[in-house]
Write a protein that holds these residues in place. Structure first.
Motif, short mmCIF file in Angstrom:
data_model
loop_
_atom_site.label_atom_id
_atom_site.label_comp_id
_atom_site.label_asym_id
_atom_site.label_seq_id
_atom_site.Cartn_x
_atom_site.Cartn_y
_atom_site.Cartn_z
N LEU A 187 33.81 49.55 71.77
CA LEU A 187 33.71 50.30 73.02
C LEU A 187 34.63 49.75 74.10
CD1 LEU A 187 29.86 50.89 73.30
CD2 LEU A 187 31.61 52.63 72.94
N ASN B 183 38.49 56.67 67.56
CA ASN B 183 37.58 57.52 66.79
C ASN B 183 37.81 57.39 65.29
OD1 ASN B 183 35.65 59.67 68.10
ND2 ASN B 183 37.30 59.33 69.55
N THR C 162 30.22 62.06 70.08
CA THR C 162 29.53 61.26 71.09
C THR C 162 30.41 60.11 71.58
OG1 THR C 162 27.43 61.80 70.02
CG2 THR C 162 27.43 59.96 71.56
N TYR C 163 31.07 59.46 70.64
CA TYR C 163 31.95 58.34 71.01
C TYR C 163 33.10 58.81 71.89
CZ TYR C 163 34.87 54.18 70.30
OH TYR C 163 35.63 53.07 70.48
N SER C 164 33.70 59.95 71.55
CA SER C 164 34.78 60.49 72.39
C SER C 164 34.27 60.87 73.77
CB SER C 164 35.40 61.71 71.70
OG SER C 164 35.93 61.38 70.44
N ALA C 165 33.08 61.45 73.82
CA ALA C 165 32.53 61.84 75.12
C ALA C 165 32.28 60.63 76.00
CB ALA C 165 31.23 62.62 74.91
N VAL C 166 31.79 59.55 75.41
CA VAL C 166 31.56 58.33 76.19
C VAL C 166 32.86 57.78 76.76
CG1 VAL C 166 30.81 55.92 76.03
CG2 VAL C 166 29.44 57.72 74.98
N LEU C 167 33.90 57.74 75.92
CA LEU C 167 35.19 57.23 76.39
C LEU C 167 35.78 58.12 77.49
CD1 LEU C 167 36.88 56.13 73.03
CD2 LEU C 167 35.80 54.69 74.74
N VAL D 193 34.16 60.13 79.57
CA VAL D 193 33.37 60.01 80.81
C VAL D 193 33.70 58.73 81.54
CG1 VAL D 193 31.03 59.70 81.69
CG2 VAL D 193 31.50 61.50 80.02
N VAL D 194 33.81 57.63 80.81
CA VAL D 194 34.13 56.35 81.45
C VAL D 194 35.52 56.38 82.08
CG1 VAL D 194 34.53 53.89 81.02
CG2 VAL D 194 32.57 55.02 79.98
#
Length: 318
Positions: free
Chosen positions: A251, A275, A299-304, A306-307
């Protein structure tokens, strides 16, 4: 002497004697039970070396860890029997088709009660027996259950082979099944393969670099200095720490790399590469469905995203 006091004192002495007798009886029972427990070898915490050499000791080793429950599924033999049963039914089915095609009386084909063809009845009886044999004892379902078993890890197979070679507990002909790694199955459902892999790496590192590892209190199942059957919590805690650190790096590293550049194409490439790395690790170390992999990647792409978007908006406002 007071009569009442005399009676009371006698009652006290009588009750006191009964209490002493009960106490002595209970003491003798407890002493007898303690002696039985000490003399009963089945109640003692026996180690692997306490069992006779041979199948008793090898069984104790296998029972010491669920990962050692390794057996042969006999895949080729099961496939051979299944194919033979299937072909027997196929041959009878072809004979039935030929008999129906050669039927001279169409009435027999449209009315089974009036069918007097003995050849067709014989074939149908044989088909009934063959199908019952094909489905007897849930043969097909048992094959499905066998096929769902996972393959044992090379580490566990090597551990059993090394122990057998070092102790010569069993005859070579009866331990040869471990040499055929393509026809072995593990009865242990086990943990996630990533956890098992990290667990093995941590244990190997402790064996190699931590000289006092064998002297820890968790080694209670064997007295052999070359046998490591650790039951403590040290390896589990270190494995969780290593996995948590790995997840944290997956992350943090892409976010740090995106912070280091302001180019949008490079950021998109970093997110794409992160990813791919995550999904490759999940597909390699765990059994996941395609939908689960897709959901994890999204989900992982969305977290990155958003951050990075929140950090970009914060820097722009400043």
């Amino acid at each position: 002497m007071d009569l009442e006091c005399g009676l009371r004192s006698t009652a006290l002495r009588t009750s006191g004697s009964w209490i002493r007798r009960l106490f002595r009886a209970a003491y003798r029972v407890c002493l007898h039970r303690s002696q039985v427990v000490q003399l009963d070898p089945l109640e003692a915490d026996r180690q692997i070396e306490d069992f006779p050499l041979g199948y008793p000791r090898y069984s104790a080793l296998v029972a010491s860890d669920t990962a050692f429950y390794i057996c042969r599924p006999f895949s080729k033999t099961r496939a051979r029997l299944l194919l033979l049963k299937q072909d027997k039914i196929a041959v009878l089915e072809e004979r039935l088709t030929q008999t129906d095609d050669q039927e001279q009386s169409p009435l027999f084909l449209g009315m089974s009660r009036a069918d007097s063809n003995p050849k067709r009845r014989e074939i149908l009886d044989e088909l009934d027996i063959a199908l019952r044999d094909y489905e007897s004892d849930d043969y097909v379902e048992r094959i499905c259950r066998i096929l769902k078993l996972t393959s044992p890890s090379r580490r566990d197979i090597t551990s059993l082979s090394n122990w057998l070679n070092g102790t010569a507990a069993l005859a070579r002909d009866e331990t040869r099944y471990l040499q055929n790694s393509t026809d072995l199955a593990s009865l242990d459902p086990g943990d996630d393969s990533l956890i098992s892999t990290v667990h093995g790496l941590v244990e190997d590192a402790l064996i190699r670099f931590f000289k006092r590892f064998r002297k820890l209190s968790g080694h209670t199942r064997s007295r052999d200095a070359h046998v490591y059957l650790y039951s403590g919590a040290l390896i589990t805690r270190l494995s969780r720490l290593a996995i948590s650190s790995l997840m944290g790096l997956l992350l943090v590293i892409p976010i740090a790399a995106c912070y280091a550049t302001q180019s949008v194409p490079i950021r998109l490439f970093i997110i794409f590469f992160a990813n791919v790395a995550l999904l490759t690790a999940m597909a390699s170390f765990s059994y996941r469905r395609t939908f689960e992999l897709f959901l994890a990647g999204a989900t992982y792409s969305a977290v990155l995203v958003v951050v990075l978007s929140s950090s970009s908006s914060g820097s722009a406002s400043q």
